[in-house]
Write a protein that holds these residues in place. Structure first.
Motif, mmCIF file in Angstrom:
data_model
loop_
_atom_site.group_PDB
_atom_site.id
_atom_site.type_symbol
_atom_site.label_atom_id
_atom_site.label_comp_id
_atom_site.label_asym_id
_atom_site.label_seq_id
_atom_site.Cartn_x
_atom_site.Cartn_y
_atom_site.Cartn_z
ATOM 1 N N GLU A 151 18.683 37.803 45.315
ATOM 2 C CA GLU A 151 20.094 38.100 45.542
ATOM 3 C C GLU A 151 20.824 38.047 44.200
ATOM 4 O OE1 GLU A 151 21.487 35.348 48.452
ATOM 5 O OE2 GLU A 151 20.207 36.146 50.051
ATOM 6 N N ILE A 152 21.669 39.021 43.976
ATOM 7 C CA ILE A 152 22.358 39.170 42.696
ATOM 8 C C ILE A 152 23.848 39.312 42.957
ATOM 9 C CG2 ILE A 152 22.583 40.592 40.614
ATOM 10 C CD1 ILE A 152 19.722 41.618 41.207
ATOM 11 N N THR A 153 24.659 38.639 42.159
ATOM 12 C CA THR A 153 26.108 38.822 42.246
ATOM 13 C C THR A 153 26.663 38.924 40.829
ATOM 14 O OG1 THR A 153 28.143 37.986 43.270
ATOM 15 C CG2 THR A 153 26.744 36.385 42.183
ATOM 16 N N SER A 154 27.762 39.666 40.710
ATOM 17 C CA SER A 154 28.416 39.719 39.402
ATOM 18 C C SER A 154 29.282 38.480 39.243
ATOM 19 C CB SER A 154 29.255 40.995 39.264
ATOM 20 O OG SER A 154 30.258 41.072 40.265
ATOM 21 N N ILE A 155 29.318 37.959 38.028
ATOM 22 C CA ILE A 155 30.086 36.743 37.767
ATOM 23 C C ILE A 155 31.579 37.042 37.728
ATOM 24 C CG2 ILE A 155 30.495 34.933 36.041
ATOM 25 C CD1 ILE A 155 27.492 35.129 35.359
ATOM 26 N N GLN A 156 31.927 38.207 37.221
ATOM 27 C CA GLN A 156 33.316 38.653 37.154
ATOM 28 C C GLN A 156 33.459 39.984 37.885
ATOM 29 O OE1 GLN A 156 35.764 36.885 35.847
ATOM 30 N NE2 GLN A 156 34.429 35.253 35.066
ATOM 31 N N PRO A 157 34.691 40.384 38.267
ATOM 32 C CA PRO A 157 34.885 41.725 38.842
ATOM 33 C C PRO A 157 34.366 42.790 37.880
ATOM 34 C CG PRO A 157 36.848 40.391 39.154
ATOM 35 C CD PRO A 157 35.945 39.609 38.237
ATOM 36 N N ILE A 158 33.561 43.701 38.408
ATOM 37 C CA ILE A 158 32.881 44.670 37.550
ATOM 38 C C ILE A 158 32.956 46.090 38.095
ATOM 39 C CG2 ILE A 158 30.624 44.420 38.670
ATOM 40 C CD1 ILE A 158 29.311 44.550 35.926
ATOM 41 N N PHE A 159 33.418 46.244 39.349
ATOM 42 C CA PHE A 159 33.320 47.535 40.028
ATOM 43 C C PHE A 159 34.554 47.722 40.891
ATOM 44 C CE2 PHE A 159 30.800 50.080 43.371
ATOM 45 C CZ PHE A 159 30.868 51.255 42.632
ATOM 46 N N PHE A 160 35.417 48.653 40.515
ATOM 47 C CA PHE A 160 36.689 48.865 41.212
ATOM 48 C C PHE A 160 37.491 47.571 41.293
ATOM 49 C CE2 PHE A 160 34.321 52.541 42.850
ATOM 50 C CZ PHE A 160 35.266 53.549 42.702
ATOM 51 N N GLY A 161 37.413 46.756 40.261
ATOM 52 C CA GLY A 161 38.183 45.521 40.217
ATOM 53 C C GLY A 161 37.676 44.437 41.142
ATOM 54 N N SER A 162 36.447 44.556 41.625
ATOM 55 C CA SER A 162 35.908 43.535 42.521
ATOM 56 C C SER A 162 34.506 43.157 42.070
ATOM 57 C CB SER A 162 35.859 44.044 43.965
ATOM 58 O OG SER A 162 34.868 45.041 44.108
ATOM 59 N N ILE A 163 34.012 42.048 42.596
ATOM 60 C CA ILE A 163 32.630 41.673 42.341
ATOM 61 C C ILE A 163 31.710 42.566 43.162
ATOM 62 C CG2 ILE A 163 33.253 39.276 41.866
ATOM 63 C CD1 ILE A 163 32.046 38.593 44.641
#
Length: 225
Positions: A151-163
């Protein structure tokens, strides 16, 4: 008398059948080919080049007819220029047409190989992985391994202003690979889903890929609520 009745019945059936054929032909003839195709999802209007051959649901939202350029089956979208955008719950981009579109410009190159790429009315919650996840060297993502699943998550918003979050599982491919499903959310609350093989789209290219997808979707958005 019986022969007359039978003859009358045949005439009625012939006229009725002919009427249906004429109506069908008239419907085909009156199809005003749309390019771009105008769709509305979750209050947002999208104008999509017909060359991308978008799929949508429900399918009856906008009629289509088949045609065969160079012997290859394709769809023409029947939409009068004065009609409102067709209201849909899902928009998806077939991989063959998406890859052809990507090949026309280097700024779209990372669109190739994404399947599926779809926008959905559902505002599926984007849940980050557990805090115990392992940060990756790039500092953009962290991961949690659960058996064979990553499972992978972005640490900061990276896509359309969201995680974004993603789940990667072993894929049934000839060479070792994982099939990753990436979820993000558009500003209007719609969910967006991308599918990639990590052998073709390793995580190091995800930031560029997501940037190009965001530009691609934004280029077709012409109005909000």
């Amino acid at each position: 008398m019986k022969r007359l009745v039978g003859l009358s019945g045949c005439i009625v059936l012939f006229v009725f059948g002919s009427s249906l054929e004429v109506a069908h032909a008239f419907g085909q003839a009156t199809c005003e080919r749309a390019d771009p195709v105008r769709l509305r999802l979750n209050g947002i209007e999208y104008r999509i080049p017909a060359a991308l051959q978008p799929d949508y649901s429900p399918p009856e939202a906008l009629p289509t007819r088949d045609y065969f350029p160079n012997g290859v089956r394709a769809k023409q979208y029947c939409q009068h220029s004065q009609d409102p955008p067709a209201a849909v719950d899902r928009i998806a981009f077939p991989p063959k047409q998406l890859s052809a579109w990507a090949s026309q410009d280097a700024s779209r190159a990372e669109l190739a190989g994404i399947f599926p790429l779809g926008i959905y009315r559902s505002s599926r919650p984007i849940q980050p992985v557990a805090e115990g996840g392992q940060p990756m060297p790039d500092g953009l993502f962290r991961t949690v391994t659960r058996g064979q699943r990553i499972e992978i998550t972005s640490i900061q918003p990276i896509f359309f202003g969201s995680i974004i979050n993603a789940g990667c599982d072993p894929a049934a491919t000839q060479k070792p690979s994982a099939r990753c499903t990436i979820w993000g959310r558009l500003p209007d609350g719609s969910a967006i889903r991308l599918g990639v093989l990590d052998s073709e789209k390793p995580i190091r290219v995800w930031p560029l890929m997501l940037q190009q997808v965001e530009t691609f979707i934004s280029s077709m958005t012409v109005s909000g609520r």
